[in-house]
Design a protein around this motif. Structure first.
Motif, short mmCIF file in Angstrom:
data_model
loop_
_atom_site.label_atom_id
_atom_site.label_comp_id
_atom_site.label_asym_id
_atom_site.label_seq_id
_atom_site.Cartn_x
_atom_site.Cartn_y
_atom_site.Cartn_z
N TYR A 18 -9.15 -10.54 -11.62
CA TYR A 18 -7.84 -9.91 -11.55
C TYR A 18 -7.77 -8.89 -10.41
O TYR A 18 -6.77 -8.78 -9.73
CB TYR A 18 -7.51 -9.25 -12.89
N VAL A 19 -8.85 -8.14 -10.21
CA VAL A 19 -8.80 -7.08 -9.20
C VAL A 19 -9.19 -7.54 -7.80
O VAL A 19 -9.19 -6.74 -6.87
CB VAL A 19 -9.67 -5.86 -9.60
N ASP A 21 -7.62 -9.02 -5.50
CA ASP A 21 -6.61 -8.76 -4.47
C ASP A 21 -5.88 -7.44 -4.70
O ASP A 21 -4.81 -7.22 -4.17
CB ASP A 21 -5.63 -9.92 -4.38
N LYS A 22 -6.49 -6.57 -5.47
CA LYS A 22 -5.91 -5.26 -5.75
C LYS A 22 -6.55 -4.21 -4.83
O LYS A 22 -7.56 -4.46 -4.20
CB LYS A 22 -6.15 -4.86 -7.22
N ALA A 26 -8.78 0.13 -7.69
CA ALA A 26 -8.72 -0.70 -8.91
C ALA A 26 -10.01 -1.48 -9.08
O ALA A 26 -10.53 -1.61 -10.19
CB ALA A 26 -7.53 -1.65 -8.85
#
Length: 93
Positions: A18-19, A21-22, A26
């Motif tokens: 999930y992270v 591309d954060k 994050a």
């Protein structure tokens, strides 16, 4: 496990994916949580993150794959640089 419990099963690799591309903050926060009970110190992996998002995505992909293989023992799936820093840290160098 009931159907409801299966729907919400959490795997640490999910958070890492999930992270990917954060923002880097994050990713650092997620790694602190995910790596807490593994055989790699969180700050070793966090220290390898850079401002280069493509590099981070590659590193986090490797981490995600290692977590899926064995969520507690991930060092064998990590890049050599992380293995080396981890080894130095364990030796106290």
């Amino acid at each position: 496990m009931s159907e409801r419990q299966q729907e919400y099963a959490f795997h640490p690799a999910d958070l890492v994916e999930y992270v990917k591309d954060k923002p880097i903050g994050a990713a650092r926060a997620a790694l602190t949580m995910v790596l807490e009970e593994t055989d790699v110190y969180p700050d070793v992996v966090i220290g390898e993150l850079s401002e280069n998002m493509e590099f981070n995505q590659h590193l986090l992909k490797q981490l995600s794959e290692a977590l899926r293989n064995n969520p507690k023992k991930i060092i064998s799936g990590m890049p050599n640089r992380i293995k080396g820093v981890q080894f130095e840290r364990e030796l106290g160098i």
